[in-house]
Design a protein around this motif. Structure first.
Motif, PDB file in Angstrom:
ATOM      1  N   TYR A 214      16.996 -56.111 -22.406  1.00  0.00           N
ATOM      2  CA  TYR A 214      15.546 -56.345 -22.489  1.00  0.00           C
ATOM      3  C   TYR A 214      14.815 -55.135 -21.930  1.00  0.00           C
ATOM      4  CZ  TYR A 214      11.318 -59.196 -22.869  1.00  0.00           C
ATOM      5  OH  TYR A 214      10.096 -59.695 -23.249  1.00  0.00           O
ATOM      6  N   ILE A 215      13.812 -54.670 -22.657  1.00  0.00           N
ATOM      7  CA  ILE A 215      12.972 -53.563 -22.189  1.00  0.00           C
ATOM      8  C   ILE A 215      11.585 -54.103 -21.888  1.00  0.00           C
ATOM      9  CG2 ILE A 215      11.927 -51.350 -22.774  1.00  0.00           C
ATOM     10  CD1 ILE A 215      14.349 -50.720 -24.481  1.00  0.00           C
ATOM     11  N   ILE A 216      11.201 -54.026 -20.625  1.00  0.00           N
ATOM     12  CA  ILE A 216       9.895 -54.515 -20.165  1.00  0.00           C
ATOM     13  C   ILE A 216       8.839 -53.430 -20.352  1.00  0.00           C
ATOM     14  CG2 ILE A 216       8.574 -55.213 -18.119  1.00  0.00           C
ATOM     15  CD1 ILE A 216      11.176 -56.415 -17.019  1.00  0.00           C
ATOM     16  N   SER A 217       7.715 -53.810 -20.923  1.00  0.00           N
ATOM     17  CA  SER A 217       6.559 -52.918 -20.996  1.00  0.00           C
ATOM     18  C   SER A 217       5.655 -53.244 -19.805  1.00  0.00           C
ATOM     19  CB  SER A 217       5.801 -53.117 -22.314  1.00  0.00           C
ATOM     20  OG  SER A 217       4.654 -52.296 -22.347  1.00  0.00           O
ATOM     21  N   LYS A 218       5.553 -52.313 -18.908  1.00  0.00           N
ATOM     22  CA  LYS A 218       4.944 -52.562 -17.600  1.00  0.00           C
ATOM     23  C   LYS A 218       3.471 -52.949 -17.683  1.00  0.00           C
ATOM     24  CE  LYS A 218       5.369 -52.231 -13.011  1.00  0.00           C
ATOM     25  NZ  LYS A 218       6.315 -53.068 -12.233  1.00  0.00           N
ATOM     26  N   VAL A 243      12.715 -50.910 -17.656  1.00  0.00           N
ATOM     27  CA  VAL A 243      11.262 -50.964 -17.496  1.00  0.00           C
ATOM     28  C   VAL A 243      10.667 -49.646 -17.954  1.00  0.00           C
ATOM     29  CG1 VAL A 243       9.339 -51.245 -15.893  1.00  0.00           C
ATOM     30  CG2 VAL A 243      11.467 -52.534 -15.523  1.00  0.00           C
ATOM     31  N   ILE A 244       9.625 -49.718 -18.789  1.00  0.00           N
ATOM     32  CA  ILE A 244       8.887 -48.528 -19.202  1.00  0.00           C
ATOM     33  C   ILE A 244       7.486 -48.606 -18.616  1.00  0.00           C
ATOM     34  CG2 ILE A 244       7.954 -47.207 -21.136  1.00  0.00           C
ATOM     35  CD1 ILE A 244      10.290 -48.060 -22.811  1.00  0.00           C
ATOM     36  N   HIS A 249       1.530 -53.064 -25.239  1.00  0.00           N
ATOM     37  CA  HIS A 249       2.404 -53.900 -26.068  1.00  0.00           C
ATOM     38  C   HIS A 249       3.066 -53.091 -27.177  1.00  0.00           C
ATOM     39  CE1 HIS A 249       3.964 -57.708 -27.450  1.00  0.00           C
ATOM     40  NE2 HIS A 249       3.554 -57.449 -28.682  1.00  0.00           N
ATOM     41  N   MET A 250       2.353 -52.100 -27.712  1.00  0.00           N
ATOM     42  CA  MET A 250       2.897 -51.263 -28.779  1.00  0.00           C
ATOM     43  C   MET A 250       3.645 -50.078 -28.163  1.00  0.00           C
ATOM     44  SD  MET A 250       1.976 -53.167 -31.193  1.00  0.00           S
ATOM     45  CE  MET A 250       2.630 -52.176 -32.524  1.00  0.00           C
ATOM     46  N   VAL A 251       4.768 -50.374 -27.548  1.00  0.00           N
ATOM     47  CA  VAL A 251       5.529 -49.363 -26.800  1.00  0.00           C
ATOM     48  C   VAL A 251       5.948 -48.211 -27.702  1.00  0.00           C
ATOM     49  CG1 VAL A 251       7.416 -49.034 -25.174  1.00  0.00           C
ATOM     50  CG2 VAL A 251       6.435 -51.310 -25.470  1.00  0.00           C
ATOM     51  N   MET A 252       6.221 -48.506 -28.972  1.00  0.00           N
ATOM     52  CA  MET A 252       6.647 -47.451 -29.897  1.00  0.00           C
ATOM     53  C   MET A 252       5.543 -46.439 -30.174  1.00  0.00           C
ATOM     54  SD  MET A 252       5.692 -50.413 -31.351  1.00  0.00           S
ATOM     55  CE  MET A 252       7.248 -51.246 -31.592  1.00  0.00           C
ATOM     56  N   PRO A 256       6.785 -43.530 -27.072  1.00  0.00           N
ATOM     57  CA  PRO A 256       7.876 -43.442 -28.050  1.00  0.00           C
ATOM     58  C   PRO A 256       9.088 -42.649 -27.566  1.00  0.00           C
ATOM     59  CG  PRO A 256       6.070 -42.003 -28.683  1.00  0.00           C
ATOM     60  CD  PRO A 256       5.564 -42.840 -27.543  1.00  0.00           C
ATOM     61  N   LYS A 257       8.857 -41.560 -26.826  1.00  0.00           N
ATOM     62  CA  LYS A 257       9.986 -40.747 -26.360  1.00  0.00           C
ATOM     63  C   LYS A 257      10.817 -41.500 -25.334  1.00  0.00           C
ATOM     64  CE  LYS A 257       7.704 -36.287 -27.115  1.00  0.00           C
ATOM     65  NZ  LYS A 257       7.197 -35.031 -26.488  1.00  0.00           N
ATOM     66  N   LYS A 258      10.152 -42.159 -24.402  1.00  0.00           N
ATOM     67  CA  LYS A 258      10.869 -42.923 -23.387  1.00  0.00           C
ATOM     68  C   LYS A 258      11.620 -44.076 -24.028  1.00  0.00           C
ATOM     69  CE  LYS A 258      11.903 -43.666 -19.061  1.00  0.00           C
ATOM     70  NZ  LYS A 258      12.709 -42.673 -18.298  1.00  0.00           N
ATOM     71  N   LEU A 259      11.000 -44.744 -24.957  1.00  0.00           N
ATOM     72  CA  LEU A 259      11.644 -45.857 -25.645  1.00  0.00           C
ATOM     73  C   LEU A 259      12.880 -45.378 -26.405  1.00  0.00           C
ATOM     74  CD1 LEU A 259      11.777 -48.790 -26.589  1.00  0.00           C
ATOM     75  CD2 LEU A 259      10.121 -48.209 -28.385  1.00  0.00           C
TER      76      LEU A 259
END
Length: 270
Positions: A214-218, A243-244, A249-252, A256-259
């Motif tokens: 799971y990747i959390i969007s902080k 955690v990013i 909500h639109m992490v991409m 995008p680089k971190k994701l």
């Protein structure tokens, strides 16, 4: 420069020739992965961006979708088409975590790991009713559903420009919001509860065999961090939780680089 950066990252973490399957969230389409897909391809990997029914450039109209199985059918058709011995890395965002969960149940032998990004996740004892009840309790009124029709019950929902800007894209580049506003489409509502639960049922015996990350969007406003933690607590176990920071909500779009870096590292491990 970007291609070189991710080629070097891919070389050093030792991940080559992987197949990533990216599943978008509500209102959006395969187009929403354009940054991440480009980076993964630049690092030498195969990438498939799924277009769910009634989304993106799908010719199907939202009023033609009467069940969630129709909605996720293009994804399941793709999974069925994979060669018997090929394993893919599934990546799902937001509501895209629901079809991701169903794919884990149907095709556990074809998936090396499933990555959920600020997403809804199913488990054997956790279904749609849990999500709606909890979200409504936390927010006072459910912001998950803003209906654009006059049917009773409504058949579709769509977030307006102000809500998209304030709750989904608040940390994303302005040009991505502009792109989103021109491409989002209504999302089907699935009003037959019995059918919905039947078509999203998962079991520990099959779904439970696939490792989950799971990747959390902080800074997510639509699914706040405590809500994401609640999802994790009720749908685990997870082999990893990432955690990013500084992501909406639109992490991409916002990170995008971190994701992409996280996705590549996960691919190397699993």
């Amino acid at each position: 420069m970007l291609k070189l950066l991710f080629f070097i990252l891919s070389f050093f973490i030792g991940v080559n020739g992987k197949h990533f399957v990216l599943v978008h969230g509500p209102f959006h389409g395969a187009w929403s992965w354009y940054k991440v897909a480009t980076m993964l391809k630049s690092a030498g990997h195969n990438v498939t961006t799924i277009e769910l029914a009634g989304c993106g450039i799908s010719p199907i109209q939202v009023q033609e979708i009467h069940s969630i199985s129709q909605y996720y059918e293009p994804f399941m058709t793709f999974m069925e088409s994979l060669p018997p011995k090929e394993k893919v890395i599934l990546v799902g965002h937001s509501f895209g975590g629901i079809p991701l969960s169903v794919a884990m149940e149907k095709f556990p032998n074809k998936i090396s790991v499933a990555v959920f990004i600020t997403a809804l996740v199913l488990s054997e004892k956790f279904d749609f009713r849990n999500y709606i009840q909890e979200y409504t309790t936390r927010q006072g009124t459910s912001q998950l559903f803003f209906f654009n029709g006059t049917n009773n019950p409504p058949t579709a929902s769509l977030f307006g420009p102000k809500l998209l800007a304030a709750h989904l894209y608040q940390l994303s580049p302005h040009e991505d919001l502009t792109l989103g506003l021109s491409l989002v489409r209504p999302h089907p509502n699935f009003n037959d509860e019995k059918l919905l639960l039947k078509e999203t049922r998962v079991t520990k015996h099959r779904y439970g065999r696939v490792p989950k990350v799971y990747i959390i969007s902080k800074e997510d406003i639509l699914f706040p961090e405590d809500y994401q933690m609640w999802v994790i607590g009720n749908t685990g176990p997870y082999v990893e939780v990432k955690v990013i920071n500084g992501s909406d909500h639109m992490v991409m779009f916002s990170k995008p680089k971190k994701l992409t870096s996280h996705i590549l590292k996960i691919a190397h491990k699993y």
